[in-house]
Design a protein around this motif. Sequence first.
Motif: not given
Lengths: 412, 412
Positions: B328-345
Amino acid sequence: MSDTEDRLLARVALTWLAEPGTRSVHRLVDQLGPVAALDLLLDGGAPDSALRSAVAARTTAGDARAVAEQALRRTERLGARMVTPEDGEWPARVADLRALHLSGTGRRVDLETAPPLCFWVRGAWPLDEALARSVAVVGARAATPYGTHVATELGYGLADRDWTVVSGGAFGIDSAAHRGALTAGGLTVAVLACGLDRPYPMGNAALFDRIAESGLLLSEWMPGAEPLRPRFLIRNRVIAAATVGTVLVEASARSGATQTLNRAIGVGRPAMVVPGPVTSAMSVGAHEVLREQPNARLVTGTAHVLEEVGRIGHDLAPPARAPERPRDRLDDEAAQVLEALPRRKAIGLERVAARAGVDLRTAMRKLSMLEELAMVVRRDDGYALAPPPERGTGGGRAPTGVGPGPSAAPRG
Amino acid sequence: MSDTEDRLLARVALTWLAEPGTRSVHRLVDQLGPVAALDLLLDGGAPDSALRSAVAARTTAGDARAVAEQALRRTERLGARMVTPEDGEWPARVADLRALHLSGTGRRVDLETAPPLCFWVRGAWPLDEALARSVAVVGARAATPYGTHVATELGYGLADRDWTVVSGGAFGIDSAAHRGALTAGGLTVAVLACGLDRPYPMGNAALFDRIAESGLLLSEWMPGAEPLRPRFLIRNRVIAAATVGTVLVEASARSGATQTLNRAIGVGRPAMVVPGPVTSAMSVGAHEVLREQPNARLVTGTAHVLEEVGRIGHDLAPPARAPERPRDRLDDEAAQVLEALPRRKAIGLERVAARAGVDLRTAMRKLSMLEELAMVVRRDDGYALAPPPERGTGGGRAPTGVGPGPSAAPRG
């Protein structure tokens, strides 16, 4: 016209007025007998409006009794015969259809599942004997090579163990099962959804001829009747009820063959299913039944099927064979020749001689004698045991004089 | 040495004195605790003669405590860890083995089916989380292409729906199931019948490494323990009990895989069987089970399996994921990057950037930051979400200090 002939004519007329299986018709026949039931319907006295309008539609098109008379003449010309519940060879098991109540759809074919009023039969075997030890093998028309292989093996294996193989004469699994039984020299019965003069599908005409020659063609519809779509499901209840058990080999999702299995379960018969690759669309219906029907049993071959039907079948006598007493009076060589003939299927003269351990001349002489005694029949493909004789008990077959046709062997 | 360390050492020594699953040993540990149970056995106080002579044979060969100490050192060097019932990550479900009573053979492996005393584990996931939503997929080593296909699809399909795929790491069906799960980027657990340093079969070494990297290797045997024949059946009870349900794909007659299914039934788990062609020897065992076990359910794919395990599984929370609050404390771009990673792999940098909708430079910068926060791990094959953090609850893992090994990701 005798009372027996009147009753037969009325039954035939009733199958024309309403589709076989119609419960209200069957109930009327139960209560009044076929003649009075027919009179009542023709007088507009049908107990429900659906039947009343069905009868009205038919009687506008023709005279029911005249249609029935013509059907019986056509039956005779065909070399077919009629079998009714009054006949000794009526297959008692179909009476269980009285108690068949299918849950679910509310479709006409699932509601109108009363026992048949009469059968048209082509072939020499008495119907009750042919069906006494019988298993239905049914499945997809669009069978895979896998399914075809399995059905052929089952047909062969069951026939080889003296079980009659019953199916619907369709392409695919049905044909494979019939053919397997024929290859084993066994008995097979095709239950059709149309008149015996126009067996469907036409592409199986040669197969139907072979079946009529050594087994039976069976129908609830008069000659000329078309294979209308709903008739296949109406017919399926007979396949399920007339046999000791039903095996399903390959079925796509919600196919007609799974409906046959449901009817078998409905009349308390063993319902068996051959599984297949889960990757095959043609096994989807089979797997569905195995998942949804706790009464369906997985089987992988003849041994498993025999295990299921044997529980019921082991009390049943194997079909009676040619008279035993005349055989006792045969000389040794004639007895040897008779012994040399397989129980079903024909073999050539040389083979008979070799198996009997006599020379060709003797074999020929004894075979002629046995043919005279109606214990052996001569066919295009060699010599065969004659079908068993008609039983002498009352209510005799073919009361209108519609006797065994040209394909039937002489009776002993 | 702390009390916790003493107890762990005693458990390890006990697995060396008698094979895992031995009921009398489990009972003693229940009654006295592991330390006193070990003392009693080493003093010759085993409650039955079989156990007494087993212990005597072992103690002639070596000192149980010394063996255990060495095993723990070896465990640490391996990068593996110990998990015991005292640990927060102990998989509670295996306790159901207390009630497992197999009918039939009277063989040792069918009688000695007590819960495990401890596990050796390699891989970063907490054991209980990995197994919470898990399905076992087991079957023949000599699998056919059909079976391999079906097991791969099941492994993939289950992993894709966030179910952990558990199997035994053998050739054939086991490998196919593990590989399917890995391909889906899912979690898979191999339960071995030998020490984690010598996973068997050797030919699957690369597969075991992949499993340890993203999933777990699990064993009841100390490093160095050999894959003796009876151990596979001993191991099978864990596969059956640690999972929500077991699926059998291909088995020859009376195979070990059908034994796993029997154990699953014995502990009340859904037991599922994939049918196959009746012409295949590799489906004989599967069909046998479907015929003989009223509790075995025919399944044809992932959807059917989920239907069975879902009844039990739908109450289970999906495995907890990386901490939510830091996110929740991440900036928007970091959050987007984190979201971009698949749940596994893991995925490569370019793909992360493309999925996140940011340029490569930004993606790299944000990934570094997320790595610093231990929310992302960098691997040979790209970037991945970090495994979930250790839970803070007492009784923590690896009480001897045998922590996650080199393959484990940093904890958040």
